[in-house]
Design an enzyme around this catalytic site. Structure first.
Site, PDB file in Angstrom:
ATOM      1  N   CYS A 524       0.867  -1.170   0.000  1.00  0.00           N
ATOM      2  CA  CYS A 524       0.000   0.000   0.000  1.00  0.00           C
ATOM      3  C   CYS A 524       0.907   1.224   0.000  1.00  0.00           C
ATOM      4  O   CYS A 524       1.980   1.212   0.594  1.00  0.00           O
ATOM      5  CB  CYS A 524      -0.860  -0.006   1.270  1.00  0.00           C
ATOM      6  SG  CYS A 524      -1.953   1.423   1.422  1.00  0.00           S
ATOM      7  N   ASP A 532       3.154  -1.843  -8.405  1.00  0.00           N
ATOM      8  CA  ASP A 532       4.069  -2.203  -9.485  1.00  0.00           C
ATOM      9  C   ASP A 532       4.506  -3.650  -9.329  1.00  0.00           C
ATOM     10  O   ASP A 532       4.320  -4.267  -8.277  1.00  0.00           O
ATOM     11  CB  ASP A 532       5.274  -1.267  -9.492  1.00  0.00           C
ATOM     12  CG  ASP A 532       5.984  -1.238  -8.146  1.00  0.00           C
ATOM     13  OD1 ASP A 532       6.576  -2.258  -7.764  1.00  0.00           O
ATOM     14  OD2 ASP A 532       5.923  -0.194  -7.458  1.00  0.00           O
ATOM     15  N   ASP A 546      -6.856   4.557  -2.389  1.00  0.00           N
ATOM     16  CA  ASP A 546      -7.558   5.049  -1.205  1.00  0.00           C
ATOM     17  C   ASP A 546      -8.975   5.461  -1.564  1.00  0.00           C
ATOM     18  O   ASP A 546      -9.766   5.787  -0.685  1.00  0.00           O
ATOM     19  CB  ASP A 546      -6.809   6.255  -0.601  1.00  0.00           C
ATOM     20  CG  ASP A 546      -5.789   5.809   0.432  1.00  0.00           C
ATOM     21  OD1 ASP A 546      -5.789   4.626   0.793  1.00  0.00           O
ATOM     22  OD2 ASP A 546      -4.981   6.659   0.871  1.00  0.00           O
ATOM     23  N   GLU A 612     -29.136  -4.733   5.442  1.00  0.00           N
ATOM     24  CA  GLU A 612     -27.823  -4.562   4.798  1.00  0.00           C
ATOM     25  C   GLU A 612     -26.868  -5.665   5.232  1.00  0.00           C
ATOM     26  O   GLU A 612     -26.115  -6.212   4.425  1.00  0.00           O
ATOM     27  CB  GLU A 612     -27.242  -3.187   5.140  1.00  0.00           C
ATOM     28  CG  GLU A 612     -27.904  -2.054   4.363  1.00  0.00           C
ATOM     29  CD  GLU A 612     -27.466  -0.673   4.842  1.00  0.00           C
ATOM     30  OE1 GLU A 612     -27.291   0.206   3.989  1.00  0.00           O
ATOM     31  OE2 GLU A 612     -27.323  -0.474   6.072  1.00  0.00           O
TER      32      GLU A 612
END
Ligand code: GLA
Length: 733
Positions: A524, A532, A546, A612
């Site tokens: 991160c 990469d 993000d 939910e």
């Protein structure tokens, strides 16, 4: 096998399944590039032309032959100082202050297996899966040997390139520029596709025509960066997703880089990728060796879709390592967007309880658990558990979470130091700062000098001490600023610091991988600022951005998919309104988008309604069903979300027996036209059954005319359809 040397014509030919790469040592010892493209037999020397070109100099040993100039000829590794005025791949500064270099062929070796690069990440392969060609060039005045390394993985249509430089003289020289791969093309015009962006909006797709002049992308930030990805595609003008020829160049390195595309005075194209040469001037002392990081090349004559699949397959099987290489990754919940810095051990435990209840498998405690870290202004470098804040020891917390049936993971940012930290107070000289200057701050923090071994060792010890406190099964390795103050107190030459920093980082990550082989590390850098191929060698997955807004993510993940497989892309369902964009997107759509990656959640489950939570439970059941397909299948882009009203992608099992189709409506208008989505990669003359409606479709028609996408009113609606191939007999019954 893949590599041939013809002693009569002095040509090297590298064959993969669908491509051929050829170069030649000419009568003067220059290594000329002949060909890279569609598979072909024969010697392609006929492509070279010679003519007297004004203001293009001629090497001395050509006597009065004015038709031979390095300024015009296609080369394999052009260096500065032999009359080539295009951008060089290699430039040095000699002890006498001169900048010239003249590389001539000296020897070569071919062997089975793939070369390795000391201290650097690289594609790996077994003896029988790859071959290596090493061509040694020499400058007899500067007394350096430059070995060009080629790794050929024929089945994957992959050729890797790297460079090794050895100083065999008695004087120090400086490497001023060293590109890992250079491709010179005669007689073709190209488009360049690259991926630009910014924090929280990484890897946007851009396609431009390569015209006269030079087009440069790169990073001067010490990391590969959010702004440009170290990855480029070269495509014929008419190449599309499904047809036409194209080439990819992907840098297996996580620091600064430079990518160049140049059309020269004779309409020839030179494309290069490698280390950033700004802030770089690497001293090479007598008998020292330098390795340039690897570039992965691949070629496709079936468009961009196949090009991406070549890279996906290579990275999944020959770059990704460790126990998670082929394993479905645990569904995680991350505390960041759920609580930011505002948590205790008890609230983390509460989050884990909710997570266990819906079927999540791993709880990640993000930033804020160490030192006096109550916001992002302090404590980086002090990797001691803040037991006062947690209200318990780390081990107790882990055990409580494990008792719920969840794995435990933790966030770290080892490369950083806060000025407000014990570490900085004790060792200010461990931060990268320049004497007599105030450093540039980023997120109010400084970068540790990872070019120094004792700094890496000290932080490594601290991090191991944390990992040894309990059963930690996941580590999020973050890096939250760009590097500005390039100065190491110990270095004699500051032009080596950024490269040595990367070696320090890789050494740390390698040691972690060796010591904790079961640990899943997620990379991160403020989201996808260091996404990469270099990092993917150490971390099987990377947090993609993000920005967790599902609609923006469709674009970010679209761009990312050109170079990297979905199995390496960290992607989570977050709350609405979204914290980065304030946009509200249905939960189902957020799930569909996050399933194009290593699936997880990043929200406060307690704030959700019963309905939910029930939906999330169902989402998780669905994900388990599709996970093997997502992890191993072939990925097809079905739309360009930068241009079209829908985002759509398809993941097809390698044996074509099933596929998952995901569609998200990006725009809604009155009286919508119907989109017919043409599917890809299906088995011809077969039938596919959509699993929820039990409708049966002929593959041919799905690929020819497409599937009509029903218009649903309301923004950002999504579909996720699972199709399974059925036999004709089943249809008749
Ligand atoms: C970065 C990461 C986030 C989060 C924060 C913590 O921004 O990308 O996911 O971990 O740091 O400070």
């Amino acid at each position: 096998m893949g590599i041939l040397f013809d002693n009569t014509s002095k040509t090297f030919t590298l064959h993969t399944k669908c491509s051929t790469y050829q170069m030649k040592v000419d009568d003067y010892g220059f290594l000329l590039h002949l060909y890279y493209g569609r598979y072909t037999k024969g010697t392609l020397e006929y492509l070279l032309t010679y003519a007297d070109r004004g203001f293009s100099g001629n090497p001395y040993d050509l006597h009065n032959d004015r038709t031979y100039s390095m300024d015009v000829l296609p080369q394999e590794f052009p260096c500065r100082g032999i009359g080539d005025f295009r951008s060089p791949a290699f430039a040095i500064r000699n002890e006498d202050g001169s900048f010239n270099c003249d590389l001539r062929y000296r020897s070569h070796t071919i062997y089975n297996g793939k070369y390795k690069l000391s201290g650097l990440p690289a594609v790996y392969a077994k003896e029988e899966e790859a071959q290596t060609l090493e061509i040694v060039l020499e400058d007899s005045v500067s007394k350096i040997l430059v070995s060009l390394l080629y790794g050929v993985l024929p089945e994957y249509d992959i050729i890797t390139r790297s460079v090794k430089v050895v100083n065999f003289g008695e004087q120090k020289i400086y490497l001023e520029k060293i590109q890992s791969a250079c491709l010179d093309f005669v007689g073709k015009t190209f488009d360049l596709i690259h991926f630009y962006g910014r924090h929280a909006m990484e890897r946007n797709y851009q396609r431009i025509q390569i015209e006269h002049g030079s087009y440069v992308i790169g990073s001067r930030r010490g990391t590969s960066s959010h702004q440009y990805n170290p990855f480029m595609i070269l495509a014929d003008r008419e190449t599309t997703e499904d047809a036409g020829t194209c080439y990819a160049m992907s840098f297996v390195y996580s620091g600064g880089f430079k990518g160049e595309a140049e059309k020269d005075q004779y309409n020839q194209t030179r494309v290069q990728l490698g280390l950033q040469d700004e802030l770089f001037s690497y001293p090479l002392l007598p008998s020292e060796t330098f390795y340039a990081p690897e570039v992965v090349l691949t070629y496709s004559e079936e468009g961009l879709g196949k090009l991406s699949q070549n890279l996906h397959e290579c990275y999944r099987n020959h770059l990704c390592r460790g126990v998670y290489k082929n394993k479905i990754r645990p569904i995680l919940i991350n505390s960041w967007e759920a609580a930011y810095f505002n948590f205790t051990g008890e609230t983390i435990y509460e989050l884990a309880k909710e997570a266990a209840d819906v079927g999540i498998e791993l709880l990640v405690m993000d930033d804020g658990w160490f030192g006096n870290r109550e916001d992002d202004n302090s404590s980086l470098g002090d990797w001691q558990v803040n037991e006062t804040k947690l209200g318990m020891s780390l081990n107790t917390l882990i055990q409580k979470i494990n008792n719920l049936g969840l794995k435990f993971g933790i966030w770290v940012e080892p490369e950083m130091v806060s000025e407000d930290s014990e570490l900085y107070r004790k060792h200010p000289e461990w931060a990268l700062t320049i004497p007599n200057r105030k450093p540039v701050r980023g997120r109010n923090q400084l970068v540790l000098d990872f070019s120094r071994k004792e700094v890496v060792d000290a932080i490594y010890e601290q991090i191991c001490n944390i990992l040894d406190q309990g059963k930690i099964e996941y580590l999020k390795w973050d890096m939250n600023r760009s590097i500005t103050d390039v100065y190491s107190t110990l270095a004699t030459d500051q032009g080596k610091v950024l490269y040595d920093y990367m070696l320090g980082l890789y050494d740390f990550l390698e040691r972690l991988n060796q010591r904790y082989p079961e640990l899943l590390i997620e990379g991160c850098s403020g989201g996808g600022g260091r996404f990469d191929a270099g990092m993917l060698y150490y971390t099987p997955q990377i947090w993609c951005s993000d920005n967790t807004d599902a609609i923006d993510r469709i674009k970010i993940q679209y761009g990312t998919s050109f170079g990297y497989p979905v199995s390496m892309v960290g992607s989570h369902v977050s709350a609405v309104p979204n914290h980065q964009t304030k946009r509200s997107v249905p939960l189902f759509t957020r799930g569909v988008v996050a399933m194009a990656g290593t699936f997880g959640y990043e929200l406060d489950l307690k704030a959700l309604t019963k309905e939910e939570k029930e939906e999330i439970r169902q989402q998780i059941v669905q994900y388990h069903q599709f996970a093997p397909l997502i992890q191993n299948g072939l990925y097809y882009r079905l739309s360009n979300p930068f241009q079209e009203e829908i985002g759509a992608w398809q993941i097809v099992a390698k044996d074509q027996s099933e596929f998952l189709l995901s569609v998200v409506c990006l725009e809604i208008h009155g009286n919508m036209t119907t989109t017919y989505l043409r599917l890809k990669g299906l088995k011809k003359n077969q039938w596919y059954e959509e699993q929820s409606s039990k409708k049966i479709y002929p593959a041919q028609a799905l690929m020819e005319v497409g599937l009509p996408i029903p218009v649903q009113l309301g923004e950002y609606q999504a579909y996720q359809w699972h199709f399974v191939m059925i036999s004709e007999t089943e249809i008749k019954d």
